[in-house]
Design an enzyme around this catalytic site. Sequence first.
Site, mmCIF file in Angstrom:
data_model
loop_
_atom_site.group_PDB
_atom_site.id
_atom_site.type_symbol
_atom_site.label_atom_id
_atom_site.label_comp_id
_atom_site.label_asym_id
_atom_site.label_seq_id
_atom_site.Cartn_x
_atom_site.Cartn_y
_atom_site.Cartn_z
ATOM 1 N N ILE A 5 19.137 48.958 78.703
ATOM 2 C CA ILE A 5 19.957 49.249 79.896
ATOM 3 C C ILE A 5 21.213 48.376 79.949
ATOM 4 N N THR A 60 10.305 44.222 94.119
ATOM 5 C CA THR A 60 9.037 43.517 94.319
ATOM 6 C C THR A 60 9.003 42.771 95.649
ATOM 7 N N ASP A 61 7.796 42.525 96.146
ATOM 8 C CA ASP A 61 7.651 41.704 97.360
ATOM 9 C C ASP A 61 7.962 40.231 97.088
ATOM 10 N N GLU A 62 8.003 39.852 95.782
ATOM 11 C CA GLU A 62 8.196 38.426 95.468
ATOM 12 C C GLU A 62 9.568 37.916 95.879
ATOM 13 N N TYR A 85 11.718 34.836 87.689
ATOM 14 C CA TYR A 85 11.529 36.296 87.807
ATOM 15 C C TYR A 85 11.978 36.792 89.174
ATOM 16 N N SER A 86 11.439 36.191 90.238
ATOM 17 C CA SER A 86 11.752 36.744 91.567
ATOM 18 C C SER A 86 13.218 36.518 91.926
ATOM 19 N N SER A 106 15.669 36.647 89.782
ATOM 20 C CA SER A 106 16.433 37.687 89.078
ATOM 21 C C SER A 106 16.261 39.042 89.757
ATOM 22 N N LYS A 107 15.070 39.311 90.275
ATOM 23 C CA LYS A 107 14.863 40.578 91.004
ATOM 24 C C LYS A 107 15.647 40.546 92.326
ATOM 25 N N ILE A 113 -8.534 30.815 85.898
ATOM 26 C CA ILE A 113 -8.061 30.877 87.286
ATOM 27 C C ILE A 113 -7.065 29.738 87.478
ATOM 28 N N TYR A 114 -5.841 30.079 87.871
ATOM 29 C CA TYR A 114 -4.836 29.044 88.106
ATOM 30 C C TYR A 114 -5.155 28.293 89.407
ATOM 31 N N ASP A 170 -2.475 24.835 87.342
ATOM 32 C CA ASP A 170 -1.787 25.817 88.176
ATOM 33 C C ASP A 170 -0.457 26.245 87.557
ATOM 34 N N GLY A 192 5.233 26.094 90.636
ATOM 35 C CA GLY A 192 5.897 26.817 91.731
ATOM 36 C C GLY A 192 5.117 28.017 92.239
HETATM 37 P P1 NAD Z 1 6.432 46.220 82.575
HETATM 38 O O1 NAD Z 1 6.799 44.861 82.108
HETATM 39 O O2 NAD Z 1 5.065 46.738 82.335
HETATM 40 O O3 NAD Z 1 7.424 47.309 81.932
HETATM 41 C C1 NAD Z 1 8.795 47.097 81.847
HETATM 42 C C2 NAD Z 1 9.401 48.203 80.971
HETATM 43 O O4 NAD Z 1 10.822 48.009 80.916
HETATM 44 C C3 NAD Z 1 8.890 48.180 79.535
HETATM 45 O O5 NAD Z 1 8.596 49.486 79.100
HETATM 46 C C4 NAD Z 1 10.061 47.595 78.744
HETATM 47 O O6 NAD Z 1 10.106 48.059 77.400
HETATM 48 C C5 NAD Z 1 11.238 48.087 79.567
HETATM 49 N N1 NAD Z 1 12.430 47.223 79.396
HETATM 50 C C6 NAD Z 1 12.474 45.865 79.490
HETATM 51 N N2 NAD Z 1 13.731 45.442 79.252
HETATM 52 C C7 NAD Z 1 14.486 46.552 79.052
HETATM 53 C C8 NAD Z 1 15.870 46.756 78.778
HETATM 54 N N3 NAD Z 1 16.742 45.730 78.671
HETATM 55 N N4 NAD Z 1 16.314 48.033 78.637
HETATM 56 C C9 NAD Z 1 15.447 49.076 78.735
HETATM 57 N N5 NAD Z 1 14.128 48.929 78.976
HETATM 58 C C10 NAD Z 1 13.660 47.686 79.132
HETATM 59 O O7 NAD Z 1 6.802 46.251 84.119
HETATM 60 P P2 NAD Z 1 6.011 46.940 85.322
HETATM 61 O O8 NAD Z 1 4.917 46.065 85.755
HETATM 62 O O9 NAD Z 1 5.746 48.351 84.961
HETATM 63 O O10 NAD Z 1 7.148 46.868 86.448
HETATM 64 C C11 NAD Z 1 8.119 47.905 86.563
HETATM 65 C C12 NAD Z 1 9.092 47.549 87.671
HETATM 66 O O11 NAD Z 1 8.384 47.407 88.894
HETATM 67 C C13 NAD Z 1 9.823 46.224 87.460
HETATM 68 O O12 NAD Z 1 11.145 46.384 87.916
HETATM 69 C C14 NAD Z 1 9.057 45.231 88.333
HETATM 70 O O13 NAD Z 1 9.913 44.201 88.782
HETATM 71 C C15 NAD Z 1 8.639 46.134 89.470
HETATM 72 N N6 NAD Z 1 7.391 45.736 90.158
HETATM 73 C C16 NAD Z 1 6.249 45.486 89.445
HETATM 74 C C17 NAD Z 1 5.064 45.205 90.125
HETATM 75 C C18 NAD Z 1 3.776 44.943 89.382
HETATM 76 O O14 NAD Z 1 2.769 44.604 90.031
HETATM 77 N N7 NAD Z 1 3.706 45.127 88.077
HETATM 78 C C19 NAD Z 1 5.057 45.150 91.520
HETATM 79 C C20 NAD Z 1 6.255 45.391 92.217
HETATM 80 C C21 NAD Z 1 7.414 45.711 91.518
HETATM 81 O O1 DAU Z 2 3.942 40.879 93.820
HETATM 82 C C1 DAU Z 2 4.467 41.783 92.896
HETATM 83 C C2 DAU Z 2 4.500 41.132 91.530
HETATM 84 O O2 DAU Z 2 3.157 41.097 91.063
HETATM 85 C C3 DAU Z 2 5.389 41.866 90.539
HETATM 86 O O3 DAU Z 2 6.720 41.820 90.986
HETATM 87 C C4 DAU Z 2 5.279 41.241 89.140
HETATM 88 O O4 DAU Z 2 6.026 41.993 88.223
HETATM 89 C C5 DAU Z 2 3.823 41.249 88.734
HETATM 90 O O5 DAU Z 2 3.666 40.617 87.484
HETATM 91 C C6 DAU Z 2 2.970 40.536 89.783
HETATM 92 O O6 DAU Z 2 3.273 39.115 89.825
HETATM 93 P P1 DAU Z 2 2.099 38.029 90.017
HETATM 94 O O7 DAU Z 2 2.582 36.739 89.516
HETATM 95 O O8 DAU Z 2 1.552 38.096 91.390
HETATM 96 O O9 DAU Z 2 1.001 38.695 89.032
HETATM 97 P P2 DAU Z 2 0.003 38.047 87.938
HETATM 98 O O10 DAU Z 2 -0.926 39.134 87.553
HETATM 99 O O11 DAU Z 2 0.748 37.339 86.873
HETATM 100 O O12 DAU Z 2 -0.784 36.984 88.802
HETATM 101 C C7 DAU Z 2 -1.513 37.371 89.951
HETATM 102 C C8 DAU Z 2 -2.134 36.122 90.532
HETATM 103 O O13 DAU Z 2 -3.178 35.673 89.641
HETATM 104 C C9 DAU Z 2 -1.181 34.973 90.684
HETATM 105 O O14 DAU Z 2 -1.529 34.228 91.855
HETATM 106 C C10 DAU Z 2 -1.423 34.111 89.444
HETATM 107 C C11 DAU Z 2 -2.907 34.346 89.188
HETATM 108 N N1 DAU Z 2 -3.346 34.280 87.762
HETATM 109 C C12 DAU Z 2 -2.668 35.059 86.857
HETATM 110 C C13 DAU Z 2 -3.036 35.049 85.536
HETATM 111 C C14 DAU Z 2 -2.281 35.894 84.523
HETATM 112 C C15 DAU Z 2 -4.417 33.498 87.387
HETATM 113 O O15 DAU Z 2 -5.036 32.817 88.231
HETATM 114 N N2 DAU Z 2 -4.789 33.502 86.074
HETATM 115 C C16 DAU Z 2 -4.133 34.233 85.122
HETATM 116 O O16 DAU Z 2 -4.513 34.166 83.922
#
Ligand code: NAD
Ligand code: DAU
Length: 356
Positions: free
Chosen positions: A59, A133-135, A159-160, A162-163, A215-216, A289, A292
């Site tokens: 993109i 995202t809610d983050e 991450y959050s 940048s979003k 578990i973190y 943990d 942040g």
């Molecule tokens: P993901 O990491 O599983 O997938 C991201 C996709 O984007 C991949 O297919 C990757 O190849 C593609 N991508 C990455 N960089 C790219 C680039 N420069 N150009 C084109 N494609 C690229 O992500 P996800 O968990 O499916 O999340 C999708 C969207 O939803 C994200 O914007 C994320 O911030 C948002 N979101 C995710 C969650 C969650 O719980 N996973 C929750 C809320 C919002």
């Molecule tokens: O809230 C929406 C977000 O949820 C999205 O925007 C992100 O893309 C998505 O990755 C997710 O972020 P989190 O950081 O909340 O998800 P994650 O699955 O990485 O972690 C969920 C919780 O679990 C978090 O409190 C960290 C904890 N954790 C995570 C991992 C991977 C652990 O305790 N152990 C682990 O190994």
Amino acid sequence: MTILVTGGAGFIGSNFVLDWLAQSDETVVNLDALTYAGNLENLASLDGNPRHVFVKGDICDRALVDATLAQHKPRAIVHFAAESHVDRSIHGPGAFMRTNIDGTFTLLEAARGLWSTLEGEAKASFRFHHVSTDEVYGSLSPTDPAFAETKGFEPNSPYSASKAASDHLVRAWHHTYGLPVVTTNCSNNYGPYHFPEKLIPLMIVNALAGKALPIYGDGQNVRDWLYVRDHASAIRAVLAGGRVGETYNIGGWNEKTNLEIVHTICALLDELKPDPAGSYTRLITYVKDRPGHDRRYAIDARKVERELGWRPAETFDTGIRKTVQWYLDHAGWVANVQSGGYRDWVAKNYGEAAAA
Ligand code: NAD
Ligand code: DAU
């Protein structure tokens, strides 16, 4: 009619593409760079389907994005593509700034270019749907009210942040240029095709392999969980009826501590695939943990419910049971992800040139 989806080979994007093609007769152009998180095997059921057009590309590549838009003239863009894993953003924030900020900027400019050539109804109905995202809202104490759309941004991780930056760009492109945008801010998704670096799929695949369940911290961090197909239906609802320039919070009304999540997964696995060595809870291991680490997220999703009548179809109990069962039924998908074999899928199915 055609829509363009970015990041449609990722976890949420691929679930959205499958859902969209099942629910509508429109074509989906899927622009995805296939980073480690992109897995075309998620879309294997669409092989040979002329309504799914895959474009491998970044993109951030303005020329490619312009050419794709000029060729397909989508009536809407649904923007999922992002670097999405908080832990990776802590170890290497650069890719997050590039894709999430520069990539969104590039896409907005290209969308503005296409939109400016449209007239009449086509111009009025065009949408740029930004998936966020809610983050971006920061971290809550146990007694704080859930995030409403009016809550100020307080992002805490690379991450959050940048979003949040990308959300601001989308808002500005509407305010300044009139681009018809909508943004959705969603809580934690779970379900099929979830890459096993995130909490729920990691716990399932580690438990099945007899590995530690890390578990973190104290495991008391709280997230709100939404089944991924419910997220897809929410995006459909907002794309169809959301007010231009607005943001909508999407959530599952399922606040859980991480420890509750892991215990629920262990209990389901104990029932569905008992391990002779004993309950899977024996594998729970407390580790250092996350730096942040946000304590609690909670979503107030009343606006999307009030304005668009959207509610999640799954409860956490039904969604997590389906998810655990899906991982049990898709050992081949898990094995390909773990071995890296999924990255050969493009070469196998689309030829070596497409994989380059
Ligand atoms: P993901 O990491 O599983 O997938 C991201 C996709 O984007 C991949 O297919 C990757 O190849 C593609 N991508 C990455 N960089 C790219 C680039 N420069 N150009 C084109 N494609 C690229 O992500 P996800 O968990 O499916 O999340 C999708 C969207 O939803 C994200 O914007 C994320 O911030 C948002 N979101 C995710 C969650 C969650 O719980 N996973 C929750 C809320 C919002
Ligand atoms: O809230 C929406 C977000 O949820 C999205 O925007 C992100 O893309 C998505 O990755 C997710 O972020 P989190 O950081 O909340 O998800 P994650 O699955 O990485 O972690 C969920 C919780 O679990 C978090 O409190 C960290 C904890 N954790 C995570 C991992 C991977 C652990 O305790 N152990 C682990 O190994």
